[in-house]
Design a protein around this motif. Structure first.
Motif, PDB file in Angstrom:
ATOM      1  N   PHE A 191       9.763   9.716   2.134  1.00  0.00           N
ATOM      2  CA  PHE A 191      11.034   9.969   1.468  1.00  0.00           C
ATOM      3  C   PHE A 191      11.521  11.383   1.772  1.00  0.00           C
ATOM      4  O   PHE A 191      12.672  11.613   2.147  1.00  0.00           O
ATOM      5  CB  PHE A 191      10.841   9.764  -0.041  1.00  0.00           C
ATOM      6  N   SER A 242      13.530   3.118  -0.807  1.00  0.00           N
ATOM      7  CA  SER A 242      13.375   3.369  -2.237  1.00  0.00           C
ATOM      8  C   SER A 242      13.027   2.100  -3.004  1.00  0.00           C
ATOM      9  O   SER A 242      12.395   2.160  -4.065  1.00  0.00           O
ATOM     10  CB  SER A 242      14.654   3.979  -2.812  1.00  0.00           C
ATOM     11  N   ILE A 294      19.319   7.938   1.695  1.00  0.00           N
ATOM     12  CA  ILE A 294      18.180   8.269   0.833  1.00  0.00           C
ATOM     13  C   ILE A 294      18.681   8.750  -0.529  1.00  0.00           C
ATOM     14  O   ILE A 294      18.228   8.299  -1.587  1.00  0.00           O
ATOM     15  CB  ILE A 294      17.307   9.358   1.492  1.00  0.00           C
TER      16      ILE A 294
END
Length: 619
Positions: A363, A344, A378
């Motif tokens: 992602f 991220s 995540i």
């Protein structure tokens, strides 16, 4: 006090130090400062220090305690810094013992002494100590010596500095690997005290010798030396003197050395010039991300965002992103988990369009990973991506991942996702939360594990803080109160816990109109554990209600009578907590109070946990 009385403390100390009981000897060591204070500075110098130097115990526990005590402000008991050198005697003995932790603590204490002694004390006492340790017959003393050079190098004259460099160089070339390892550990700290010219002429040759040592346990420690040296040199000098060493470390035959390079790569890259990063470190970093060993790839994955900040976006897309894609499907779950924590961080560097094109697919792929830690990592970093591209593009894949984690068979995974819910709720918004996640949050209140139910009640409080009291009154409080009439007592217990936890986030209106009636109804519950938690809930509610005049009236008319009734309960625990609650309520009915709120769980926590782990709530 006569002389016999003055001797009494030292006599006790001697007796306890000679005792066969390790506990007595430890107690004696921990009381050394008290004994020194009782003796006074002069006798502490003349009697206590020689005694400690001559009577060292062979128990590692006692030696460690002594090394720690002598480095913890003991100088003041000897009469001040002018006598600090007296501590070097016993500490020197401790720095040569066999046990590593004792030697390390003794070296740490010697370094503290070096901070307060004068140049003359260093020349007369510290340097001879350093020579003795550096030239000791046993490797133990030589390993301790390596950490003692940096503390005094800047305080002595040029001739002594030259001697110190020669002594340290001898340690770097010692025949014993443990000594060379200690020298490699402390070379960077020593180098920071030298001029740039001396670093080039004296330190870099020592570094090169250690970085090509036949023992990988020595070579891996030179990675931090490399960083320290690079920070002293300018970028051109770094390229001239260290580039070959950097390449050698990246391609070292030992994975442990390559791991250390990968784990410190951002620091290393930050210490060299942009051209070195672009021309040499980018290929080196790519090589580490593709290393054969999973541990190296894991360490490299943890450095991706930090290194990406040092290069252009074109390089990120052309050189780093292909590696990131490979890591997202790596065979090692630990590599994927490390990537999940860091991926991220690339979003702010790539911008919206590049993030959507290159990062978003990875992602979403990691959100579906089989390993729960990957999905948790995540989700924990969702905010960074959300700030760049918005939540709409994530929500369709995010929700299934959350649901799956919420139902994971490992309760610690379920607990972890609960802790992320308030963060997600803040980003997703109230409409999405009510539609997709509200029922999920309520279902955790009925989990079979107490820790999950406890976390769920805390989660409700945080959600109330995010969305507001009015939302809580309409959405979650009615569902919590429904559990208050459930035939299973654990559900009723959870209702009380939830109300107690949420109360500080509610106002008087929400308490009196919504939750108070349920709490009052549970005053007569047949389960004692519920009744005394009701008493504790009243204590919290009274503290909250006391902030408004209307609330203080409710305390007088409803809470105090209920607590008085519980104070006559047949169960001792109920009476005890009712008495505590009544004290708070009586104060609260007259004035606003700022009372510390009791914890959600009480003396029944262990029983609750046991019940939660062994008995499903539905039974």
């Amino acid at each position: 006090m006569d002389q016999d009385d003055q001797l009494y403390p030292i006599a006790i100390l001697i007796d306890e130090l000679k005792s066969d009981d390790v506990t007595l000897r430890l107690n004696a060591i921990h009381r050394i400062s008290t004994i020194a204070l009782a003796l006074g500075p002069e006798r502490a110098r003349d009697e206590l220090i020689p005694f400690l130097q001559d009577s060292l115990d062979d128990e590692d526990e006692v030696l460690l305690a002594l090394a720690q005590e002598l480095g913890s402000g003991f100088v003041e008991y000897l009469g001040g810094p002018q006598y600090a050198h007296l501590l070097l005697g016993p500490l020197e003995n401790l720095a040569a013992v066999e046990e590593t932790v004792v030697r390390e603590k003794a070296s740490e204490s010697i370094t503290k002494v070096a901070e307060v002694i004068s140049e003359s004390q260093i020349e007369e006492h510290y340097i001879p100590l350093l020579k003795r340790l550096s030239g000791g017959d046993w490797f133990t003393s030589r390993t301790s010596a390596a950490s003692l050079f940096a503390a005094v190098y800047g305080k002595v004259g040029q001739k002594t500095q030259e001697d110190l460099r020669k002594m340290f160089g001898a340690l770097c070339n010692d025949d014993t690997p443990m000594v060379r390892r200690a020298a490699a550990r402390d070379l960077g700290a020593f180098a920071k005290n030298l001029s740039k010219e001396l670093v080039v002429s004296d330190v870099i040759p020592l570094y090169r010798k250690l970085s090509t040592d036949d023992q990988d346990s020595v070579r891996l420690l030179t990675v931090q030396d490399l960083i320290a040296i690079a920070e002293v040199l300018d970028h051109a000098e770094t390229k001239t003197y260290l580039l070959a060493s950097i390449r050698g470390a990246v391609w070292d035959k030992s994975w442990r050395v390559r791991y250390m390079v990968a784990d410190h790569f951002v620091k290393l890259a930050s210490a060299v010039g942009e051209d070195v990063v672009r021309d040499d470190l980018v290929p080196a970093f790519v090589a580490l991300l593709k290393d054969n060993e999973a541990e190296v790839r894991t360490a490299g994955a943890g450095q991706i965002p930090g290194f990406a900040k040092l290069v252009d976006q074109d390089i990120i897309l052309a050189r780093l992103m292909p590696c990131v894609r490979e890591l997202s499907t790596d065979n090692s779950q630990h590599v994927r988990a490390a990537l999940g924590t860091q991926i991220s961080g690339l979003a702010p560097l790539l911008g919206k369009d590049a993030t959507i094109e290159h990062l978003l697919p990875l992602f979403l792929q990691l959100l579906k990973d089989d390993f729960p830690d990957v999905r948790l990592n995540i989700i924990s970093k969702l905010e960074q991506v959300n700030e760049i591209i918005g939540i709409d593009l994530l929500s369709q894949s995010l929700l299934p991942a959350i649901v799956e984690l919420a139902e994971d068979k490992q309760w610690r995974v379920r607990q972890a996702i609960i802790e992320y819910i308030p963060l997600l709720a803040n980003q997703l918004g109230v409409e999405f939360f009510d539609e997709q996640l509200s029922n999920l949050c309520m279902s955790w209140l009925g989990d079979t594990v107490f820790s999950i139910r406890e976390a769920a009640t805390i989660n409700l409080k945080k959600l109330t803080d995010v969305f507001g009291i009015q939302w809580a009154r309409q959405t979650i409080i009615p569902k919590v109160l429904q559990m208050g009439v459930h035939p299973n007592y654990l559900y009723r217990m959870t209702t009380i816990f939830a109300i107690t936890t949420m109360a500080p986030s509610l106002n008087t209106s929400a308490i009196t109109d919504s939750v108070l009636a349920t709490v009052l109804s549970l005053v007569e519950d047949p389960i004692p554990n519920i009744r005394f938690n009701v008493a504790r809930a009243f204590e919290v509610l009274a503290s909250v209600l006391s902030q408004e005049p209307q609330g203080r009236g409710v305390i007088s008319s409803k809470i105090i009578p209920a607590l008085e009734k519980l104070k006559e309960d047949s169960d001792a625990d109920v009476r005890f907590f009712a008495g505590k609650g009544l004290e708070v309520a009586l104060v609260a009915q007259n004035e606003a109070v700022a009372m510390p709120l009791p914890a959600v769980t009480g003396t029944n926590a262990a029983a609750e946990v046991g019940a939660g782990l062994t008995k499903p709530l539905g039974q």
